[in-house]
Design a protein around this motif. Structure first.
Motif, PDB file in Angstrom:
ATOM      1  N   CYS A   9       0.856  -1.187   0.000  1.00 23.90           N
ATOM      2  CA  CYS A   9       0.000   0.000   0.000  1.00 23.90           C
ATOM      3  C   CYS A   9       0.894   1.240   0.000  1.00 23.90           C
ATOM      4  CB  CYS A   9      -0.898  -0.020   1.236  1.00 23.90           C
ATOM      5  SG  CYS A   9      -1.858   1.489   1.428  1.00 23.90           S
ATOM      6  N   CYS A  12       0.053   3.433   3.526  1.00 19.44           N
ATOM      7  CA  CYS A  12       0.497   2.998   4.860  1.00 19.44           C
ATOM      8  C   CYS A  12       1.684   2.047   4.799  1.00 19.44           C
ATOM      9  CB  CYS A  12      -0.662   2.374   5.626  1.00 19.44           C
ATOM     10  SG  CYS A  12      -1.176   0.762   4.998  1.00 19.44           S
ATOM     11  N   CYS A  50      -4.364  -0.312   0.101  1.00 26.04           N
ATOM     12  CA  CYS A  50      -5.050  -1.408   0.780  1.00 26.04           C
ATOM     13  C   CYS A  50      -6.508  -0.983   0.997  1.00 26.04           C
ATOM     14  CB  CYS A  50      -4.361  -1.746   2.103  1.00 26.04           C
ATOM     15  SG  CYS A  50      -4.565  -0.508   3.397  1.00 26.04           S
TER      16      CYS A  50
HETATM   17 ZN   LIG Z   1      -2.877   1.087   3.427  1.00 26.83          ZN
END
Ligand SMILES: [Zn+2]
Length: 74
Positions: A9, A12, A50
């Motif tokens: 992702c 993050c 994500c």
């Molecule tokens: Zn993420």
């Protein structure tokens, strides 16, 4: 971000979960080649999110995402 068979992702940094080499999480992949009427003419951007970061992202939209039920998954 794709690295070999792995997807991370971009927001993050989380790596997509894989069990027995099969992805058990779904990520959003965005690919955009910017065109002439942008400041990024001819530049391609790519990122992956994500599901949690996607949800957080679309929650900021003033017009909600369009949602339809897909009967047949390929
Ligand atoms: Zn993420």
């Amino acid at each position: 971000m794709k690295k070999g068979n792995e997807i991370f992702c971009n927001k993050c940094g989380k790596k997509r979960k894989v069990q027995n080499e099969i992805p058990v999480e779904d990520f959003v992949s965005v690919q955009k080649t910017w065109g002439f009427f942008s400041d990024k003419d001819g530049v391609a951007h790519e990122f992956d999110l994500c599901e949690e970061c996607y949800d957080e992202f679309v929650r900021q939209f003033c017009i909600p995402v369009e949602e339809t039920e897909v009967k047949e998954m390929l």
